[in-house]
Scaffold this motif. Structure first.
Motif, PDB file in Angstrom:
ATOM      1  N   UNK A  31       0.818  -1.217   0.000  1.00 51.77           N
ATOM      2  CA  UNK A  31       0.000   0.000   0.000  1.00 51.77           C
ATOM      3  C   UNK A  31       0.849   1.262   0.000  1.00 51.77           C
ATOM      4  N   UNK A  32       2.177   1.096  -0.043  1.00 49.13           N
ATOM      5  CA  UNK A  32       3.086   2.237   0.033  1.00 49.13           C
ATOM      6  C   UNK A  32       2.814   3.081   1.271  1.00 49.13           C
ATOM      7  N   UNK A  33       2.501   2.429   2.376  1.00 47.96           N
ATOM      8  CA  UNK A  33       2.271   3.205   3.594  1.00 47.96           C
ATOM      9  C   UNK A  33       3.312   2.861   4.650  1.00 47.96           C
ATOM     10  N   UNK A  34       3.620   3.841   5.450  1.00 42.47           N
ATOM     11  CA  UNK A  34       4.623   3.699   6.498  1.00 42.47           C
ATOM     12  C   UNK A  34       3.999   4.138   7.808  1.00 42.47           C
ATOM     13  N   UNK A  35       4.062   3.253   8.778  1.00 41.68           N
ATOM     14  CA  UNK A  35       3.438   3.542  10.062  1.00 41.68           C
ATOM     15  C   UNK A  35       4.517   3.722  11.131  1.00 41.68           C
ATOM     16  N   UNK A  36       4.702   4.952  11.564  1.00 37.68           N
ATOM     17  CA  UNK A  36       5.693   5.256  12.598  1.00 37.68           C
ATOM     18  C   UNK A  36       4.996   5.785  13.845  1.00 37.68           C
ATOM     19  N   UNK A  37       3.736   5.404  14.048  1.00 43.87           N
ATOM     20  CA  UNK A  37       2.985   5.985  15.163  1.00 43.87           C
ATOM     21  C   UNK A  37       3.421   5.410  16.512  1.00 43.87           C
ATOM     22  N   UNK A  38       3.271   6.214  17.546  1.00 41.92           N
ATOM     23  CA  UNK A  38       3.545   5.817  18.942  1.00 41.92           C
ATOM     24  C   UNK A  38       4.956   5.280  19.146  1.00 41.92           C
ATOM     25  N   UNK A  53       3.344   6.758   0.145  1.00 37.36           N
ATOM     26  CA  UNK A  53       2.172   7.592  -0.155  1.00 37.36           C
ATOM     27  C   UNK A  53       1.398   7.974   1.107  1.00 37.36           C
ATOM     28  N   UNK A  54       1.411   7.079   2.107  1.00 40.52           N
ATOM     29  CA  UNK A  54       0.727   7.401   3.364  1.00 40.52           C
ATOM     30  C   UNK A  54       1.737   7.300   4.506  1.00 40.52           C
ATOM     31  N   UNK A  55       1.842   8.380   5.243  1.00 39.00           N
ATOM     32  CA  UNK A  55       2.820   8.407   6.332  1.00 39.00           C
ATOM     33  C   UNK A  55       2.099   8.695   7.652  1.00 39.00           C
ATOM     34  N   UNK A  56       2.194   7.742   8.570  1.00 44.98           N
ATOM     35  CA  UNK A  56       1.500   7.868   9.852  1.00 44.98           C
ATOM     36  C   UNK A  56       2.503   8.174  10.946  1.00 44.98           C
ATOM     37  N   UNK A  57       2.459   9.398  11.406  1.00 49.97           N
ATOM     38  CA  UNK A  57       3.401   9.851  12.437  1.00 49.97           C
ATOM     39  C   UNK A  57       2.654  10.265  13.696  1.00 49.97           C
ATOM     40  N   UNK A  58       1.420   9.821  13.845  1.00 46.98           N
ATOM     41  CA  UNK A  58       0.634  10.266  14.998  1.00 46.98           C
ATOM     42  C   UNK A  58       1.162   9.670  16.311  1.00 46.98           C
ATOM     43  N   UNK A  59       0.790  10.325  17.404  1.00 48.39           N
ATOM     44  CA  UNK A  59       1.163   9.912  18.769  1.00 48.39           C
ATOM     45  C   UNK A  59       2.679   9.848  18.961  1.00 48.39           C
ATOM     46  N   UNK A  60       3.368  10.883  18.539  1.00 50.63           N
ATOM     47  CA  UNK A  60       4.798  11.006  18.795  1.00 50.63           C
ATOM     48  C   UNK A  60       5.051  12.333  19.495  1.00 50.63           C
ATOM     49  N   UNK A  83      -1.672  14.375  17.309  1.00 41.15           N
ATOM     50  CA  UNK A  83      -1.123  14.130  18.651  1.00 41.15           C
ATOM     51  C   UNK A  83       0.401  14.133  18.687  1.00 41.15           C
ATOM     52  N   UNK A  84       0.962  15.279  18.255  1.00 46.70           N
ATOM     53  CA  UNK A  84       2.391  15.522  18.428  1.00 46.70           C
ATOM     54  C   UNK A  84       2.536  16.800  19.237  1.00 46.70           C
ATOM     55  N   UNK A 102      -4.525  14.566   2.106  1.00 47.26           N
ATOM     56  CA  UNK A 102      -5.048  14.595   3.473  1.00 47.26           C
ATOM     57  C   UNK A 102      -3.928  14.999   4.423  1.00 47.26           C
ATOM     58  N   UNK A 103      -4.160  16.081   5.164  1.00 51.44           N
ATOM     59  CA  UNK A 103      -3.172  16.527   6.152  1.00 51.44           C
ATOM     60  C   UNK A 103      -3.859  16.636   7.498  1.00 51.44           C
ATOM     61  N   UNK A 104      -3.411  15.810   8.432  1.00 50.48           N
ATOM     62  CA  UNK A 104      -4.035  15.790   9.750  1.00 50.48           C
ATOM     63  C   UNK A 104      -3.065  16.339  10.791  1.00 50.48           C
TER      64      UNK A 104
END
Ligand SMILES: *[C@@H]1O[C@H](CO)[C@@H](O)[C@H](O)[C@H]1NC(C)=O
Ligand SMILES: *[C@@H]1O[C@H](CO)[C@@H](O)[C@H](O)[C@H]1NC(C)=O
Ligand SMILES: *[C@@H]1O[C@H](CO)[C@@H](O)[C@H](O)[C@H]1NC(C)=O
Ligand SMILES: *[C@@H]1O[C@H](CO)[C@@H](O)[C@H](O)[C@H]1NC(C)=O
Length: 339
Positions: A31-38, A53-60, A83-84, A102-104
């Protein structure tokens, strides 16, 4: 032999660079996604796969973004920084993200925003800035966000929102504004009028609840009647003043600028013809009532004259002799007379 080994090792290093995954992240190549959350990250990992394409950096705990922070991932379409600890964005932080949709940025500590943060995001569709500490937004963007359909600024410190900013989001369909410090004074009238039109056209919003002044505290901006709004003392050049104008009300003193926007006005009923109709109805009703009263008076006069004539004809007649002197009908008069 030595050369071949060198070539092989350099290919491996290259492959690692292309397909590698940052230490604290999980990469999903399908899915070309990278999850670096928490992961307790304080900054953006440096070795992200370029096709991400999707980068998850939440909860850092990322607290700032330098210019070109996402230079290594130009294909990004979704970026979650929820949640940064961001209080500070370098002006060019999102430069190079030509495809971002999408920018959260929810649950950070942003205080303000400048339009130039977002100049580089032509494809943006959803921008979520909820739960920050934003007290003002730019009055305009350099150029319109043609494709922005979701704009959320819930739970911030906003007091005002200029309609010019909203007008630069022609495709917006969902607008989340709840839980701010909305100051429902004359300057928010532009927002009110814009929202009325927005809802009329099918847009969805969660409402603007006034925090001040005391008169409107806790009230929904959309439910405050236009007539109760005071015009701003100094008509601002951004044509808000033209919107304040209400024909037939006290606001007429403000001159309407030449480029008055009929589009905004078309949703409002035109009070003048209604007033005219009202006036005519009043005249007709008054006429009918007067006519009826005149007829009744005429009837009463005729009756009175006839009665006077009868009593004059029989002086000391039955009227004086009856026990019940008042309100004797003609019929009774003759019935009781022989007694
Ligand atoms: C925010 O992130 C921290 C870790 O940095 C986590 O402990 C906390 O539960 C997260 N808060 C929410 C509301 O998800
Ligand atoms: C942003 O993230 C928050 C928390 O995960 C979520 O509730 C919200 O819907 C997201 N916003 C968008 C536009 O996806
Ligand atoms: C908006 O989206 C359409 C369709 O995805 C795209 O062709 C267009 O270029 C976008 N607009 C901007 C300003 O990027
Ligand atoms: C938000 O901003 C206000 C002043 O505008 C400040 O008093 C408050 O401490 C800030 N809160 C956070 C969480 O940064």
């Amino acid at each position: 032999m030595k050369g071949e080994l060198l070539l092989l090792s350099s290919v491996i290093i290259l492959l690692q660079a292309v397909c590698g995954c940052p230490e604290k992240c999980r990469c999903h190549s399908s899915s070309n996604s990278v999850d670096c959350s928490q992961q307790g990250l304080a900054e953006i990992p440096s070795d992200l796969p370029p096709q991400t394409q999707a980068l998850h950096l939440q909860d850092n705990q990322i607290h700032q973004l330098p210019a070109f922070a996402f230079r290594s991932v130009p294909q990004l379409t979704t970026l979650n920084l929820c949640n940064n600890s961001l209080s500070n964005l370098a002006p060019g932080a999102f430069n190079g993200l030509q495809h971002l949709q999408v920018l959260n940025l929810t649950q950070n500590s942003l205080h303000s925003l400048e339009s130039r943060f977002f100049h580089s995001l032509p494809q943006l569709r959803e921008l979520d800035l909820s739960s920050n500490n934003i007290s003002h937004l730019p009055t305009s963007l350099g150029k319109p966000w043609e494709n922005l359909s979701v704009f959320a600024v819930q739970q911030n410190q906003l007091q005002q929102l200029d309609r010019v900013l909203l007008e630069s989001m022609p495709s917006v369909r969902l607008l989340l504004l709840k839980d701010n410090l909305w100051q429902c004074n004359c300057r928010l009238l532009g927002l009110k009028l814009w929202l009325e039109k927005f809802i009329y056209k099918g847009g969805i919003t969660d409402g603007v609840i006034c925090a001040s002044p005391d008169t409107w505290k806790g009230k929904d901006l959309l439910k405050i009647p236009h007539e109760l709004y005071q015009p701003c003392p100094f008509p601002s050049p951004d044509r808000e003043s033209s919107m304040v104008q209400q024909p037939g009300s006290a606001h007429r003193a403000i001159p309407r600028p030449p480029e008055s926007h009929s589009a905004e006005c078309e949703l409002k009923p035109k009070p003048r013809p209604a007033n005219l109709r009202h006036a005519m109805a009043t005249v007709i009703i008054t006429g009918i009532v007067c006519g009826v009263v005149c007829l009744m008076m005429l009837a009463a006069a005729i009756y009175g004259c006839t009665y006077a004539a009868i009593t004059a004809k029989y002086p000391g007649g039955p009227l004086a002799q009856t026990d019940k002197p008042v309100k004797i009908e003609g019929k009774e008069l003759f019935d009781s007379s022989p007694a």
